[in-house]
Scaffold this active site. Structure first.
Site, PDB file in Angstrom:
ATOM      1  NE  ARG A  52      -0.124   0.016   4.947  1.00  0.00           N
ATOM      2  CZ  ARG A  52      -0.557  -0.511   6.092  1.00  0.00           C
ATOM      3  NH1 ARG A  52      -1.833  -1.220   6.385  1.00  0.00           N
ATOM      4  NH2 ARG A  52       0.190  -0.204   7.257  1.00  0.00           N
ATOM      5  CD  GLU A 341       4.272  10.657   2.237  1.00  0.00           C
ATOM      6  OE1 GLU A 341       4.458  10.058   1.232  1.00  0.00           O
ATOM      7  OE2 GLU A 341       4.868  10.457   3.309  1.00  0.00           O
ATOM      8  CB  THR A 523      53.651  32.609 -31.385  1.00  0.00           C
ATOM      9  OG1 THR A 523      54.541  31.508 -31.986  1.00  0.00           O
ATOM     10  CG2 THR A 523      53.331  32.251 -29.956  1.00  0.00           C
ATOM     11  CG  ASN A 550      49.580  26.348 -24.895  1.00  0.00           C
ATOM     12  OD1 ASN A 550      49.967  25.759 -23.944  1.00  0.00           O
ATOM     13  ND2 ASN A 550      48.881  27.442 -24.854  1.00  0.00           N
ATOM     14  CG  ASP A 551      54.772  26.361 -26.198  1.00  0.00           C
ATOM     15  OD1 ASP A 551      53.937  26.633 -25.585  1.00  0.00           O
ATOM     16  OD2 ASP A 551      55.580  26.793 -26.938  1.00  0.00           O
TER      17      ASP A 551
END
Length: 717
Positions: A52, A341, A523, A550-551
């Site tokens: 229930r 509830e 660059t 990138n480096d």
């Protein structure tokens, strides 16, 4: 931990790795499942209800599914205590709600003890396969933490049926916790009620993308129907004509299966306190857990069913039960209804014992955890009875069902059935497979410098097995041609060197989108090197995954895996060479930024009117302290050191790393002056941060290799 995981999910190298995995899985699925699914067919959802209590949570979802016949096909399976006379034959209320019950399974072995619970799970596992094989649902909806639900989840998981678990992640302090969490681990999707429950599921390594914070479905009906004009008619039908609003008690106590004898004792003390309190009381029979038979014996021994103040019932329809709880003077026992509830109405609640320990509650709940005397419970009744508290919506706002239906409709049945877990970072395993023994796992590392193009085979331990160097061509076409030739030569040589190449890592100057493998703009040192897709041609030619960054970032990655940054949570790496660059590691992860230009350390301005920089601005660190600046301007090393030191102080004040690593040909010249400037100019709390010189000879190549070795060596099981 949450910040770490969210940071990880934004890591572009991680995103590329995950995208590779998804692409691979998609291709494999399309080969085998191409004709399995029809594009517009309805989702077949099986809702299984055991008692229930869970029907009160599942019914709103069932009504929602039924109201969308174009999207969903609903199947209903009923089992457990629904089909037992002693518990009200509550399957009838499902039929009264006009649901077609596809299967009724008698799965309860009577006895109401621990052995009977185990036997009931076993009986359900024997009967469920036939039903699930006949219905063949796409999704099985399972609620809560009952042993019946565990049998459902086990059967569905073993039969490769996707499971949506409702109310996972909650804590209640009994064996229910273990069952609930076991179901969560079997379930593929989760609809939880509270933010804390959501966090618990994430902590349990469940996939966040498969967790829905929906709220409790019963709140949808509860919040929309509890203001009824006929509530007094309902109250009187259950408690008699003389009862008044807020002048009665609702009692509901269940056995605690991990401490049955103590819970029976508490039940007897509660009944004694209620008899002494002398108020009209509606008492519901306990659930079917082990110990319930003994509790019913206690109730009958005390004559509760014949007592004029009591009305003992086995079942009350949920809509009417809402009214009874809402208008009660108090609710007592250990039912989850009291902490869930009842809080929405502000009804006073007395929670007895440990069954709900750990649940989130509103201020309406008074805990009597050590309910070992009649007087304690009686005093709690005196404190709580007749009070009213502000309503709380911890468990829902009345919109759970629309969220759940939308969640269901977005489930892609072509996604892999095998669920995955999101584990936190752990140490590398020391176990080996045959590939580790026969071959050396290695990466192909590429460094695109302004002058030279270098390729190296680097093993997992960071040793350079072989290195190749050529002058960097001036045109795009010649450069790409040379990269591919050098990489193919290295791959061929790797076979003879007993190295298994797992992937390619590329370090290049300029700004890079690592997620797509594209050089955005470079660059001035590398000509014709903007908007270049490095990943696609190299990956297509070699048949290997390709990572690009990138480096400066690669130097930071190299330090994290092989250098001073190993095991350090937050540090910054600064490259001091022809230019000035670097990378920042925060929470063990590389920071890329929203447009992939984070940690452009060489372009931090340290003077408003300084010399012109290669980026087009003025007064950047690079314009003062790079090798090119020193040659061009014949700058004194003191001025260059001051510019670099001030820039690094700015970095310390922005991201506050615990370590600064200087890399490149000028690192040994700058280390002592920069440390001195930090001591003089940084805030007191940052003055103790150490500046060290990198010990790595090839940071760009090692960083490029680390991208491959960190991701391509993963095993997916």
């Amino acid at each position: 931990m949450e910040k770490q995981l969210s940071s990880l999910s934004r890591n572009p190298h991680e995103l590329y790795y995950l995208r590779m995995q998804r692409t691979k899985e998609k291709i494999e699925r399309e080969k085998t499942d191409e004709n399995m699914y029809q594009s517009n067919r309805k989702l077949k959802v099986c809702v299984a209800t055991c008692n229930r209590a869970d029907y009160s949570k599942l019914a709103p979802i069932m009504f929602g599914l039924k109201s969308h016949p174009d999207e969903f096909e609903l199947e209903v399976v009923v089992l457990g205590s629904h089909l037992i006379d002693d518990y009200g034959n509550t399957f009838r209320m499902i039929e009264q709600d006009d649901f077609d019950i596809g299967s009724k399974l008698h799965t309860i072995v009577r006895g109401e003890d621990e052995a009977a619970m185990v036997e009931s799970v076993g009986l359900a596992l024997v009967k469920l396969p036939d039903v699930l094989q006949r219905l063949r649902p796409d999704i099985l909806v399972v609620h809560g933490d009952r042993f019946d639900a565990l049998a459902l989840a086990t059967a569905a998981a073993l039969m490769n049926i996707r499971i949506l678990h409702l109310e996972g992640g909650e804590v209640s302090g009994t064996i229910d916790d273990s069952i609930r969490h076991a179901i969560s681990k079997l379930a593929h999707y989760h609809a939880c009620c509270t933010r804390m429950a959501e966090q618990h599921l994430i902590a349990m390594c469940e996939d966040h993308s498969r967790i829905l914070l929906a709220g409790c479905p019963s709140y949808d009906k509860l919040l929309s129907t509890y203001h009824r004009d006929d509530y007094m008619d309902i109250i009187k039908s259950w408690l008699g004509d003389k009862v008044k609003d807020h002048d009665y008690i609702v009692a509901l106590q269940h056995p605690v299966t991990t401490d049955i004898q103590h819970s029976i004792k508490i039940y007897g003390l509660m009944l004694d306190a209620l008899i002494s309190f002398n108020k009209r009381t509606l008492i519901l029979f306990p659930n079917i857990d082990a110990g319930s038979k003994e509790m019913v014996r206690v109730m009958r021994k005390k004559g509760i069913e014949q007592h004029p103040n009591f009305r003992a019932v086995k079942h009350i329809p949920f809509e009417q039960f809402i009214q009874l709880v809402c208008h009660a003077g108090c609710m007592i026992g250990n039912s989850s209804c009291g902490v869930r509830e009842a809080g929405a109405f502000g009804t006073p609640v007395i929670n007895l014992g440990t069954r709900q320990t750990g649940r989130e509650t509103g201020e309406n709940v008074l805990h009597v955890r050590d309910a070992d005397t009649h007087n304690k419970i009686y005093h709690a009744l005196e404190l709580q009875f007749g009070k009213r508290y502000p309503g709380s919506k911890i468990y829902g706002d009345g919109n759970a069902v629309p969220r759940i239906l939308k969640f269901l409709s977005n489930i892609n049945l072509k996604d892999p059935l095998q669920k995955t877990f999101c584990f936190p970072p752990v140490k590398d395993t020391i176990s080996q497979d045959i590939d580790h023994i026969l071959e050396t796992q290695s990466a192909l590392a590429v460094d695109l410098g302004g002058t030279n193009l270098r390729v190296a085979i680097i093993c997992k331990q960071g040793s350079i097995v072989r290195k190749y160097t050529e002058a960097n061509p001036k045109t795009f076409e010649d450069r790409m041609r040379l990269i591919l030739k050098m990489c193919k030569d290295a791959v061929r040589d790797a076979v003879h060197l007993n190295c298994r190449i797992l992937g390619v890592g590329i370090s290049t100057g300029g700004r890079v989108n690592p997620q797509e493998g594209i050089v955005l703009h470079s660059t001035k040192l590398i000509q014709e090197w903007s908007s270049v897709d490095l990943r696609t041609p190299i990956s297509d030619a070699l048949g290997l995954p390709v990572w690009v960054d990138n480096d400066g970032n690669c130097a930071a990655l190299a330090e994290r895996k092989f250098g001073h940054g190993k095991g350090v949570e937050n540090f910054a790496t600064v490259i001091t060479g022809t230019g000035i660059g670097g990378g920042i590691i925060h929470n063990y992860e590389l920071i890329h930024g929203s447009t992939f230009c984070a940690a452009e350390l060489g372009h931090i301005k340290v003077s408003l009117e300084g010399p012109e920089c290669s980026c087009g601005s003025q007064g950047c660190i690079e314009a003062f302290a790079s090798g090119m600046a020193l040659q061009r301007e014949a700058k004194r090393l003191h001025d260059a050191s001051m510019a670099l030191g001030v820039g690094i102080v700015n970095i310390l004040h922005i991201v506050n790393p615990s370590l600064v690593i200087l890399s490149g040909v000028l690192a040994s010249y700058y280390q002592a002056p920069v440390q001195h400037i930090i001591t003089e100019r940084a805030l007191v709390s940052a003055q103790g941060i150490k500046v060290v010189k990198s010990d790595l000879e090839e940071p760009a190549l090692l960083g490029a290799a680390s991208m491959v070795l960190d991701y391509a060596t993963r095993r997916t099981y």
